[in-house]
Every structure is written in C-alpha cells, then in structure tokens.
Enzyme design. Structure first.
Site, PDB file in Angstrom:
ATOM      1  N   ASP A  36       0.842  -1.177   0.000  1.00  0.00           N
ATOM      2  CA  ASP A  36       0.000   0.000   0.000  1.00  0.00           C
ATOM      3  C   ASP A  36       0.874   1.222   0.000  1.00  0.00           C
ATOM      4  O   ASP A  36       2.060   1.172   0.228  1.00  0.00           O
ATOM      5  CB  ASP A  36      -0.878  -0.011   1.236  1.00  0.00           C
ATOM      6  CG  ASP A  36      -2.096   0.860   1.062  1.00  0.00           C
ATOM      7  OD1 ASP A  36      -2.185   1.559   0.046  1.00  0.00           O
ATOM      8  OD2 ASP A  36      -2.935   0.855   1.952  1.00  0.00           O
ATOM      9  N   CYS A  95       2.329   3.463  -7.637  1.00  0.00           N
ATOM     10  CA  CYS A  95       1.281   3.137  -6.657  1.00  0.00           C
ATOM     11  C   CYS A  95      -0.127   3.579  -6.989  1.00  0.00           C
ATOM     12  O   CYS A  95      -1.021   2.757  -7.112  1.00  0.00           O
ATOM     13  CB  CYS A  95       1.611   3.643  -5.278  1.00  0.00           C
ATOM     14  SG  CYS A  95       2.817   4.872  -5.205  1.00  0.00           S
ATOM     15  N   LYS A 143      -3.044   2.247   4.425  1.00  0.00           N
ATOM     16  CA  LYS A 143      -3.638   3.211   3.500  1.00  0.00           C
ATOM     17  C   LYS A 143      -3.976   2.553   2.172  1.00  0.00           C
ATOM     18  O   LYS A 143      -3.292   1.669   1.705  1.00  0.00           O
ATOM     19  CB  LYS A 143      -2.671   4.368   3.269  1.00  0.00           C
ATOM     20  CG  LYS A 143      -2.667   5.351   4.405  1.00  0.00           C
ATOM     21  CD  LYS A 143      -3.862   6.271   4.313  1.00  0.00           C
ATOM     22  CE  LYS A 143      -4.058   6.957   5.660  1.00  0.00           C
ATOM     23  NZ  LYS A 143      -5.208   7.833   5.662  1.00  0.00           N
ATOM     24  N   HIS A 266      18.077   2.178 -24.176  1.00  0.00           N
ATOM     25  CA  HIS A 266      16.937   2.811 -24.833  1.00  0.00           C
ATOM     26  C   HIS A 266      16.836   4.241 -24.280  1.00  0.00           C
ATOM     27  O   HIS A 266      17.017   4.447 -23.071  1.00  0.00           O
ATOM     28  CB  HIS A 266      15.665   2.019 -24.518  1.00  0.00           C
ATOM     29  CG  HIS A 266      14.476   2.496 -25.286  1.00  0.00           C
ATOM     30  ND1 HIS A 266      13.731   3.578 -24.876  1.00  0.00           N
ATOM     31  CD2 HIS A 266      13.906   2.056 -26.433  1.00  0.00           C
ATOM     32  CE1 HIS A 266      12.751   3.769 -25.755  1.00  0.00           C
ATOM     33  NE2 HIS A 266      12.835   2.865 -26.699  1.00  0.00           N
ATOM     34  N   ASP A 328       1.337  -3.853  -5.566  1.00  0.00           N
ATOM     35  CA  ASP A 328       0.924  -2.904  -6.602  1.00  0.00           C
ATOM     36  C   ASP A 328       1.903  -2.855  -7.774  1.00  0.00           C
ATOM     37  O   ASP A 328       1.528  -2.536  -8.894  1.00  0.00           O
ATOM     38  CB  ASP A 328       0.653  -1.500  -6.037  1.00  0.00           C
ATOM     39  CG  ASP A 328       1.844  -0.885  -5.354  1.00  0.00           C
ATOM     40  OD1 ASP A 328       2.857  -1.592  -5.117  1.00  0.00           O
ATOM     41  OD2 ASP A 328       1.787   0.318  -5.024  1.00  0.00           O
ATOM     42  N   HIS A 329       3.161  -3.159  -7.508  1.00  0.00           N
ATOM     43  CA  HIS A 329       4.193  -3.241  -8.554  1.00  0.00           C
ATOM     44  C   HIS A 329       5.438  -3.799  -7.906  1.00  0.00           C
ATOM     45  O   HIS A 329       5.446  -4.055  -6.707  1.00  0.00           O
ATOM     46  CB  HIS A 329       4.473  -1.866  -9.181  1.00  0.00           C
ATOM     47  CG  HIS A 329       4.602  -0.779  -8.178  1.00  0.00           C
ATOM     48  ND1 HIS A 329       5.681  -0.695  -7.332  1.00  0.00           N
ATOM     49  CD2 HIS A 329       3.769   0.232  -7.834  1.00  0.00           C
ATOM     50  CE1 HIS A 329       5.515   0.353  -6.540  1.00  0.00           C
ATOM     51  NE2 HIS A 329       4.359   0.918  -6.800  1.00  0.00           N
TER      52      HIS A 329
END
Ligand SMILES: *[C@@H]1O[C@H](CO)[C@@H](O)[C@H](O)[C@H]1NC(C)=O
Ligand SMILES: *[C@@H]1O[C@H](CO)[C@@H](O)[C@H](O)[C@H]1NC(C)=O
Ligand SMILES: *[C@@H]1O[C@H](CO)[C@@H](O)[C@H](O)[C@H]1NC(C)=O
Ligand SMILES: *[C@@H]1O[C@H](CO)[C@@H](O)[C@H](O)[C@H]1NC(C)=O
Ligand SMILES: *[C@@H]1O[C@H](CO)[C@@H](O)[C@H](O)[C@H]1NC(C)=O
Ligand SMILES: *[C@@H]1O[C@H](CO)[C@@H](O)[C@H](O)[C@H]1NC(C)=O
Ligand SMILES: *[C@@H]1O[C@H](CO)[C@@H](O)[C@H](O)[C@H]1NC(C)=O
Length: 546
Positions: A36, A95, A143, A266, A328-329
C-alpha cells in the site's frame, strides 16, 4: 467512470434481490494482503509524499523453483496450500494508478489515473463497496491510496514536465543502511502496527461475525525508505533492514544484473536511470548489497503475511477464508541500472499473486497472464455478485478451481494478453506494454517517435536484447492487437495536454514565487547550477503545441 462504478443503481437493486432469494451455502470470507501507499502525513518515516508510495516484492521472487536467495516461509506456505500465478502484472507500475486499476477493475486510461496525484474519484464504487452492499462485513488497515490528491509537489511537477527538454537528477543515490541488532525483528514499525491491528481484529471481531467478511491489509514494505541525510526534498532511496533479516539472505546466491552500456540504453530508459541518479559508477558489491537488503525487506514483509495467516489458523477461520497476497508493482533493485519501478521490465511490472482457501486448488502454478484489474471481478465472483460486463478485468475464479471448469463467462473467454501502461514521473513518454505468450511488446508515445521494444522472455528473461527490428511481423501484429485495446497515440496526447494544463495552472497559482519554488523542488541540486537554462526549457515547452 465518474458515474460511480460499473453497476447502475437499478441493476444493483435487482441483483440484491436475486442474491437474497438464493439460499446457497455461506459465501467465503476474503483477506487481501497487498502493498500500500502511505501519504506524507501518515508515514512516520516519510519525508516526502511521493516516495512513500509503497510496493511489495517483485513477482519473480515468489515462484522461482528452488530459489535459495531468501527464505519466504509464508509465501511458500501459500504456494503449498494454494495457487500461484506465474505471470501476474500490474496495470501501471506506480502506486496510485496501479491501485486505481485494482480497486476499479478498469485500465488506467479509462479512469485517467495518470500519475500519483491523479487516481480514482473518491466516490468511485469499489469492489469493497459492492461487497458491503451485498452483506459482507468490511475492514481495512493501512492506506489504500487509490484516489487523487495526495503526493508531493515535486512528484507532480516531475510528472507534468517530463516532456520538457532537460535532464535533471531527482533522487538520492540508492544505498543501504543496517539498523538495530540480531534481535530486531520489527524494522518497519508502521507496517507492524497495522498488522497487529488486523490480527487483533481477526481474533476479537471477525471470529464473532455471523456474516462473511472482507479484510484488506496494506503494507509499506519492501519499498525503500527515505534518505534523510539528503534533506527533505529527496525521495526514498535507502534500503534499510536489521541483521535479523539480513542473515536470512544467501549473499552467494544473489545475481548481479547485467547492464547495457549507457550509450546502448533505450533513450527512455536512460532518462529513467538518469533522473533516478543511477547513471554513475556502482561497484558489484554495492549492487549486491542493495539487492540483499531488498530481499531482507521482502522477508520482513513475508513475516507480516505470516501473522495474518497464523491468526486465521488459530481462530479456525482459515478454512472458510480465501487469502490473496499481491503487490501494486515490483522493485527493480538495480536491474537495468535503476531502482524503484515505473518501468515495464519484469522487476517493476511483474507482481506476486497467490491465492489459497476453500475451493482453491493446492500446489497449482497458473501460467496464464493475469493482471490487477482481475481483482475486482474476482472479489465479486467470490461474493457471488454478478460481474458487470464492462470491466477491464476477468475473474480469476475459473483458474483457481480445484476442478478447473471450462466455464465460459457471458463476456467470452479471458484474453491471452495483459496490458500495462505508464504516464507518470521518471519516464519521458507514455509507455504501453502488451504481454502475451513469450513476448513482451513495449511501445511509446505516438508509436513512431520513440523506438519500440520487443523481448522474447523465454530466450531472454533478463530483457537485454530488443528484437523489435528482427521480428517486424510480430511487432506489427502485437501493435495491431494493442491498438484494438487502446487508441494509444490518442491517450498519449491527451496526457501531454493534461500535463501542460496542470503545470500552467500550478505556475499561475505561484505568481511571483514561481522561480523560487520550482528551483527548490527535489531536483534542486542540478537546477541551481543553471536555473535560467531550465526555466527557458520550460518556457519553450509551454510555447509548443502538443
Ligand atoms: C463523483 O465525484 C465527481 C467529482 O470528483 C463528480 O463529478 C461526480 O458526479 C461524482 N459522482 C457521483 C456518482 O457522485
Ligand atoms: C458500465 O455499465 C454500467 C451499466 O451498464 C454503467 O452505469 C457504467 O457507467 C459503465 N461503466 C463504464 C466504466 O463504462
Ligand atoms: C532465483 O533463482 C533463479 C534461478 O532459479 C535466478 O535466476 C534468480 O535471479 C533468483 N532470484 C533472485 C531474486 O535472486
Ligand atoms: C546523486 O548521487 C550523488 C552520489 O553519487 C550525490 O552526491 C547526489 O547528491 C545525488 N543527487 C541527487 C539529486 O540526489
Ligand atoms: C467474541 O466472542 C467471544 C466468545 O466467543 C467473547 O469472549 C468476546 O467478547 C466476543 N467479542 C466481541 C467483540 O464481541
Ligand atoms: C527522453 O530523454 C532522453 C534522455 O534525455 C532523450 O534522449 C529522449 O529523446 C527523450 N525522449 C522523449 C520521447 O522525449
Ligand atoms: C509567495 O511567497 C510569500 C512568502 O513566502 C507568501 O507570503 C505568498 O503568499 C506567496 N505568494 C503566492 C502567490 O503563493
């Protein structure tokens, strides 16, 4: 999306009646443990709203067979007693937009969750709202951070000005810090407090409920901590742990990621690496340490998950509760010469996703590509709430069943691709990823002005060789598929317009103070060397048409 969710009011009333009429067996409870984000005011250790945006581990850590790098006993427990998704992705690797997708069931471009400042409208009807309406008791700790309005000014301005022709370092250099002694278990105090609250709630409240419940626990770890020595205007680049956790990491098993040379990178990756202050020299030992500390932080996270699983087991609730663990990632932890996320490389976009509980197949590994938008329809499916047709995600339940059912939903079968997109800070172009089969296709902006990337994840799991030029037919077909999902050149230009509009109104709100304020954001070390030059670059950008 502004209209408050995918179900209309009349539809909802009908569905409620249908649910009440069907006297089926009790619906399972659900516990979702996810990383979170904490806003600046809530995070005791956070000096800066943005970077208090938290994430959990890179998904790959949770399933590599025989991975001896770090012991994650409770994630392994979930693997033994449940199902692990081998190819789960975030829909946007940062997030607020990621959580907006998870809580809305809609792709980022549909909710226009462009950056950490712009997530869902606060009145959006989430899966938790619907479950509550359908008789679930709901509880959340930690949260949520899927709505708009939070995060620091620096973070907003960095996202808005990513098209400006300048290159400024915005972060402290990633580094490690050891704290406490071999007995120090609780390093991330705030997460432990939330875990304690959730455990207490399970033992004192959930145990007495007559209706099913859904409990959400949002954790901060293993996001890097703020770098206080850098002063207030810097992000979170410190990987912090105690000897207790570090001892659980097998240093000799840590892989040092290969990097392309700076000139071969890149151009958009170079921008990311530069703004994250990672283009300088790093010794192997430095990189190994950062990764070791990161894995130690993952082990601490795993222990919090363990507290929840133990509380459910001790109260006898485990057998009627579906437990879901995700993030979330991910965290690049120095892969591709970067830390944090914001990238489509595996370390950043691949997330853990494990599910166990009644009806869920044990010791199952699911290879299908899935993504966080699937959480919404899955939650509704668990609660036996009819799933609306217009969500971006698909229920995971058919993939979780003990006897995999060939159930075809009214919407047809789950697609064989997932979409991730990114429109925020540290990346100077909107980015779109289509993952399908062994391919990962990444394209940028309008599809022409920036070189696309194609990786064959089976032959090149470290994503070091862009084969876009070599396989033009594959690129063409993936690009066509992508365009059938999202008109991405149009989305990219509407983000550019949005960024400029937001920047102009912020600038106007500052009046005379503009030069002073902009110079002293998180990029101030670089900015103050040539303030006039950078202001001019902004003026030039403001004069250009999108
Ligand atoms: C939700 O809030 C937005 C403003 O943020 C408003 O435009 C919209 O009408 C609201 N929707 C509902 C269903 O209340
Ligand atoms: C989905 O459909 C419902 C009802 O059909 C509608 O109220 C809602 O606005 C739609 N949501 C989206 C995101 O299209
Ligand atoms: C885990 O093991 C695999 C090989 O089985 C290796 O490639 C990978 O880097 C390891 N993961 C970590 C996090 O070190
Ligand atoms: C970037 O890292 C260097 C050390 O390599 C440090 O001196 C500098 O302050 C950092 N820059 C920013 C903007 O944090
Ligand atoms: C829950 O039930 C137990 C007995 O089963 C009781 O001791 C406890 O006080 C109850 N808790 C609440 C919050 O009602
Ligand atoms: C992004 O930044 C890099 C590094 O400054 C630059 O080479 C590249 O042209 C930029 N790309 C875009 C799309 O602005
Ligand atoms: C500019 O800064 C001064 C002093 O910090 C403050 O009093 C004033 O309100 C600021 N003006 C604007 C437009 O923000």
């Amino acid at each position: 999306m502004r209209s408050g969710g995918p179900l209309g009011r009349a539809g909802l009333a009908l569905l409620l009646m249908a649910a009440a009429a069907s006297g089926e067996q009790p619906r399972p409870s659900v516990v979702l443990v996810a990383c979170d984000s904490m806003s600046a005011h809530d995070a005791p250790m956070s000096l800066d709203g943005v970077r208090s945006c938290r994430k959990i581990l890179d998904g790959r850590l949770t399933f590599y067979p025989g991975n001896q790098t770090v012991d994650l006993p409770f994630i392994n427990f979930m693997k033994r007693h449940g199902t692990v998704f081998l190819n789960a992705y975030t829909n946007s690797p940062i997030c607020c937009p990621s959580r907006a997708a998870m809580w809305s069931g809609l792709f980022t471009h549909l909710t226009e969750s462009w950056n950490n400042f712009k997530g869902l409208d606060p009145n959006y009807t989430t899966w938790m709202d619907l479950m509550e309406k359908y008789g679930y008791h709901t509880q959340k700790y930690g949260k949520l951070d899927y709505t708009s309005g939070h995060h620091s000014v620096s973070n907003r301005v960095e996202a808005w000005t990513r098209d400006v022709d300048f290159l400024l370092r915005q972060e402290g250099r990633p580094m490690v810090k050891l704290t406490g002694d071999r007995k120090r278990v609780r390093v991330m105090e705030k997460d432990w407090q939330n875990t304690d609250k959730a455990v207490h709630w399970i033992k004192e409240e959930a145990i007495n409920l007559t209706q099913p419940f859904v409990l959400y626990l949002g954790l901060n770890l293993p996001h890097p901590y703020p770098s206080p020595y850098m002063g207030e205007n810097f992000g979170s680049s410190t990987f912090l742990t105690s000897p207790y956790w570090l001892e659980k990491v097998a240093y000799e098993a840590i892989k040092i990621p290969k990097w392309s040379s700076l000139s071969e990178m890149h151009p958009v990756d170079y921008y990311s690496s530069y703004t994250k202050n990672c283009t300088g020299e790093f010794t192997k030992q430095e990189v190994r340490n950062i990764r070791a500390f990161y894995y130690a932080m993952c082990a601490e996270t795993d222990a919090m998950l363990g507290e929840i699983i133990s509380a459910l087991r001790d109260t006898g609730l485990l057998k009627k509760t579906i437990v879901i663990f995700t993030a979330d990632h991910g965290e690049l932890a120095m892969e591709h010469r970067q830390f944090y996320k914001m990238s489509m490389y595996e370390g950043s976009s691949h997330v853990p996703l494990l599910v166990m509980g009644p009806g869920v197949e044990e010791q199952q590994q699911v290879p299908n590509v899935v993504s966080l938008v699937d959480i919404y329809p899955t939650m509704l499916d668990i609660a036996r709430i009819p799933v609306p047709q217009n969500l971006s995600g698909y229920s995971l339940i058919p993939l979780l069943r003990e006897k995999a059912e060939n159930e075809v939903s009214p919407r047809g079968p789950r697609p064989s691709w997932v979409l991730s997109e990114f429109h925020g800070c540290n990346v100077n172009s909107s980015t779109y990823m289509l993952r399908t089969g062994k391919w990962k296709y990444i394209t940028y902006s309008d599809g022409h002005s920036v070189l696309p990337q194609l990786f064959d994840l089976s032959a090149d799991p470290d994503e070091l060789t862009n084969v876009a030029i070599k396989f033009p037919v594959i690129v063409h077909s993936l690009d066509k598929k992508l365009r059938s999902v999202v008109n991405y050149p149009k989305v990219s230009s509407s983000v550019q317009e949005y960024n400029k509009r937001q920047f102009i109104s912020w600038k106007q709100s500052l009046g005379q103070n503009y030069s002073n304020v902009i110079a002293n954001l998180r990029w101030h070390q670089d900015w103050l060397k040539e303030p006039k030059k950078y202001e001019n670059a902004i003026d030039k950008w403001l004069r250009q048409r999108v």
